[in-house]
Design a protein around this motif. Structure first.
Motif, PDB file in Angstrom:
ATOM      1  N   SER A 184       0.852  -1.185   0.000  1.00 30.44           N
ATOM      2  CA  SER A 184       0.000   0.000   0.000  1.00 30.44           C
ATOM      3  C   SER A 184       0.890   1.238   0.000  1.00 30.44           C
ATOM      4  CB  SER A 184      -0.932   0.011   1.210  1.00 30.44           C
ATOM      5  OG  SER A 184      -0.196   0.030   2.410  1.00 30.44           O
ATOM      6  N   GLY A 185       0.322   2.354  -0.459  1.00 34.62           N
ATOM      7  CA  GLY A 185       1.059   3.610  -0.451  1.00 34.62           C
ATOM      8  C   GLY A 185       2.011   3.804  -1.618  1.00 34.62           C
ATOM      9  N   LEU A 186       1.960   2.908  -2.587  1.00 34.87           N
ATOM     10  CA  LEU A 186       2.804   3.049  -3.774  1.00 34.87           C
ATOM     11  C   LEU A 186       2.016   2.585  -4.982  1.00 34.87           C
ATOM     12  CD1 LEU A 186       5.488   0.164  -3.919  1.00 34.87           C
ATOM     13  CD2 LEU A 186       3.315   0.013  -2.743  1.00 34.87           C
ATOM     14  N   THR A 187       2.491   2.983  -6.162  1.00 36.41           N
ATOM     15  CA  THR A 187       1.875   2.516  -7.400  1.00 36.41           C
ATOM     16  C   THR A 187       2.433   1.132  -7.685  1.00 36.41           C
ATOM     17  OG1 THR A 187       1.729   4.798  -8.190  1.00 36.41           O
ATOM     18  CG2 THR A 187       1.484   3.029  -9.820  1.00 36.41           C
ATOM     19  N   PHE A 188       1.696   0.126  -7.279  1.00 40.95           N
ATOM     20  CA  PHE A 188       2.205  -1.246  -7.277  1.00 40.95           C
ATOM     21  C   PHE A 188       2.675  -1.668  -8.664  1.00 40.95           C
ATOM     22  CE2 PHE A 188       2.902  -5.148  -5.236  1.00 40.95           C
ATOM     23  CZ  PHE A 188       2.367  -6.201  -5.958  1.00 40.95           C
ATOM     24  N   THR A 189       1.969  -1.260  -9.686  1.00 38.78           N
ATOM     25  CA  THR A 189       2.307  -1.685 -11.045  1.00 38.78           C
ATOM     26  C   THR A 189       3.582  -1.033 -11.568  1.00 38.78           C
ATOM     27  OG1 THR A 189       0.765  -0.011 -11.856  1.00 38.78           O
ATOM     28  CG2 THR A 189      -0.045  -2.290 -11.712  1.00 38.78           C
ATOM     29  N   ALA A 190       4.149  -0.115 -10.821  1.00 40.79           N
ATOM     30  CA  ALA A 190       5.413   0.503 -11.214  1.00 40.79           C
ATOM     31  C   ALA A 190       6.618  -0.212 -10.618  1.00 40.79           C
ATOM     32  CB  ALA A 190       5.433   1.970 -10.784  1.00 40.79           C
ATOM     33  N   TYR A 191       6.361  -1.224  -9.802  1.00 42.50           N
ATOM     34  CA  TYR A 191       7.433  -1.875  -9.048  1.00 42.50           C
ATOM     35  C   TYR A 191       7.595  -3.347  -9.392  1.00 42.50           C
ATOM     36  CZ  TYR A 191       8.042   2.201  -6.122  1.00 42.50           C
ATOM     37  OH  TYR A 191       8.330   3.464  -5.672  1.00 42.50           O
ATOM     38  N   ASN A 192       8.845  -3.735  -9.626  1.00 48.32           N
ATOM     39  CA  ASN A 192       9.201  -5.135  -9.575  1.00 48.32           C
ATOM     40  C   ASN A 192       9.216  -5.541  -8.108  1.00 48.32           C
ATOM     41  OD1 ASN A 192       9.732  -5.064 -12.371  1.00 48.32           O
ATOM     42  ND2 ASN A 192      11.831  -4.406 -11.995  1.00 48.32           N
ATOM     43  N   MET A 193       8.904  -6.789  -7.838  1.00 48.12           N
ATOM     44  CA  MET A 193       8.824  -7.253  -6.459  1.00 48.12           C
ATOM     45  C   MET A 193       9.705  -8.479  -6.275  1.00 48.12           C
ATOM     46  SD  MET A 193       6.789  -5.082  -5.070  1.00 48.12           S
ATOM     47  CE  MET A 193       6.503  -5.874  -3.479  1.00 48.12           C
ATOM     48  N   GLY A 194      10.221  -8.611  -5.059  1.00 50.64           N
ATOM     49  CA  GLY A 194      11.083  -9.760  -4.783  1.00 50.64           C
ATOM     50  C   GLY A 194      10.904 -10.287  -3.377  1.00 50.64           C
ATOM     51  N   TRP A 195      11.402 -11.494  -3.192  1.00 50.93           N
ATOM     52  CA  TRP A 195      11.453 -12.114  -1.875  1.00 50.93           C
ATOM     53  C   TRP A 195      12.917 -12.436  -1.544  1.00 50.93           C
ATOM     54  CZ3 TRP A 195       7.453 -12.692   1.476  1.00 50.93           C
ATOM     55  CH2 TRP A 195       6.146 -12.587   0.973  1.00 50.93           C
ATOM     56  N   PHE A 196      13.281 -12.135  -0.341  1.00 54.29           N
ATOM     57  CA  PHE A 196      14.580 -12.490   0.201  1.00 54.29           C
ATOM     58  C   PHE A 196      14.358 -13.266   1.499  1.00 54.29           C
ATOM     59  CE2 PHE A 196      17.938  -9.961  -1.998  1.00 54.29           C
ATOM     60  CZ  PHE A 196      17.133  -9.341  -2.945  1.00 54.29           C
ATOM     61  N   ARG A 197      15.403 -13.899   1.982  1.00 56.85           N
ATOM     62  CA  ARG A 197      15.305 -14.569   3.262  1.00 56.85           C
ATOM     63  C   ARG A 197      16.597 -14.388   4.048  1.00 56.85           C
ATOM     64  NH1 ARG A 197      15.108 -20.875   1.149  1.00 56.85           N
ATOM     65  NH2 ARG A 197      17.306 -21.045   0.527  1.00 56.85           N
TER      66      ARG A 197
END
Length: 128
Positions: free
Chosen positions: A25-38
């Motif tokens: 939330s609070g961002l233009t989600f479709t403008a961002y690549n997303m990732g998972w780290f651990r």
């Protein structure tokens, strides 16, 4: 205010499955690549998986390739990590992150320093 809220962690036996979610939330989600780290105790944060803003491309670390699947639902501003065939070495805190798409930065998806925002982490424990 940008928020990434990760959920879905828990305890599972080896060979089991979990699905992690990360709601943005609070961002233009479709403008961002997303990732998972651990990050496991005493270890550095490591890349797990990433997906481009429109789901055209995905990338995985060698340690999870074939077992984990990243996906996203832009209508729900959510990214997922489906984890199957879990191993004890998958035990860690899992963090979702986002980095703003550009024509040149997909190649840097495995570097945590390139991410603009991070969620709070969700714990995954895999017992043998």
């Amino acid at each position: 205010q940008v928020q990434l809220v990760a959920s879905g962690g828990g305890s599972v036996q080896a060979g089991g499955s979990l699905r992690l979610s990360c709601a943005a939330s609070g961002l233009t989600f479709t403008a961002y690549n997303m990732g998972w780290f651990r990050q496991a105790p005493g270890k550095e944060r490591e890349f797990v998986a990433a997906i481009t803003r429109g789901s055209s491309f995905t990338g995985y670390s060698n340690s999870v390739k074939g077992r984990f699947t990243i996906s996203r639902d832009n209508a729900k501003n959510t990214v997922y990590l489906q984890m199957s065939s879990l191993k004890p070495e998958d035990t860690a805190a899992y963090y979702c992150g986002g980095f703003k798409w550009s024509s040149t930065n997909w190649g840097r998806r495995e570097e945590a320093r390139n991410y603009d925002y991070w969620g709070q982490g969700t714990e995954v424990t895999v017992s043998s």
